[in-house]
Design an enzyme around this catalytic site. Structure first.
Site, short mmCIF file in Angstrom:
data_model
loop_
_atom_site.label_atom_id
_atom_site.label_comp_id
_atom_site.label_asym_id
_atom_site.label_seq_id
_atom_site.Cartn_x
_atom_site.Cartn_y
_atom_site.Cartn_z
CB CYS A 125 -0.96 -0.01 1.19
SG CYS A 125 -2.25 -1.26 1.05
CG HIS A 129 -1.29 1.58 -4.85
ND1 HIS A 129 -1.69 0.84 -5.94
CD2 HIS A 129 -2.21 2.58 -4.72
CE1 HIS A 129 -2.80 1.36 -6.44
NE2 HIS A 129 -3.13 2.42 -5.71
CD GLU A 130 -2.51 5.00 -1.86
OE1 GLU A 130 -2.57 5.90 -2.71
OE2 GLU A 130 -3.43 4.18 -1.70
CB VAL A 131 5.28 6.27 -2.52
CG1 VAL A 131 6.52 6.94 -3.11
CG2 VAL A 131 5.24 6.51 -1.00
#
Length: 164
Positions: A130, A133-135
């Site tokens: 996660c 994915h967000e970075v």
């Protein structure tokens, strides 16, 4: 804590690199609250400010009740493990579309909290996936770019068909 509209793929902002946060205070706290409300309504387990059209390096995760809500400001990954894992990924900007992505199983990352204090953590498994994915999203890399061209084209066609 209003629920904000989520940008839908292929909105250009989802391919934009987000700027570092330099001002910590009430406006950042309000953005974090809005992100949490918007993510829960989507529903999702993670969201970035870019998903709502705010090009700032802010992300919120809530993987489960035990994990709780976590705010990451200016996150950056400082180390990746050589060991990888596959996991189904998707996006609040592309609801209903998922596919398997391979990423490092463990990471070390640095971030700031709502007050600007710097923290460093290690994450493994789903948490590591996660964060990566967000970075990526904060760096202007939409998750589809982690798929092969064939998989990406198939998924986009299927998703576009479902939208019409």
């Amino acid at each position: 804590m209003p629920i904000r509209p989520i940008l839908r793929y292929p909105h250009p902002a989802l391919k934009s690199v987000c700027a570092p946060v330099t001002a910590f205070g009430p406006s950042l706290a309000a953005l974090a609250d809005d992100l949490l409300a918007t993510m829960r309504a989507a529903p999702g387990v993670g969201i970035t400010a870019a998903h709502i059209g705010v090009l700032s390096r802010v992300t919120v995760l809530e993987l489960d009740k035990a994990f709780g809500v976590r705010l990451y400001v200016n996150p950056e990954i400082t180390w990746f493990s050589q060991e990888t894992m596959n996991h189904a990924e998707g996006s609040v900007s592309m609801p209903g579309a998922t596919d398997e992505v391979t990423r490092p199983r463990a990471i070390r990352f640095r971030y700031q909290d709502a007050e600007g204090t710097v923290h460093e953590e290690t994450a493994e498994g789903f948490h590591a996936i996660c964060i990566q994915h967000e970075v990526d999203q904060l760096d202007g890399i939409f998750w589809l770019q982690r798929l092969s061209r064939l998989k990406r084209d198939r998924l986009v066609k299927k998703w576009e068909k479902a939208q019409s």
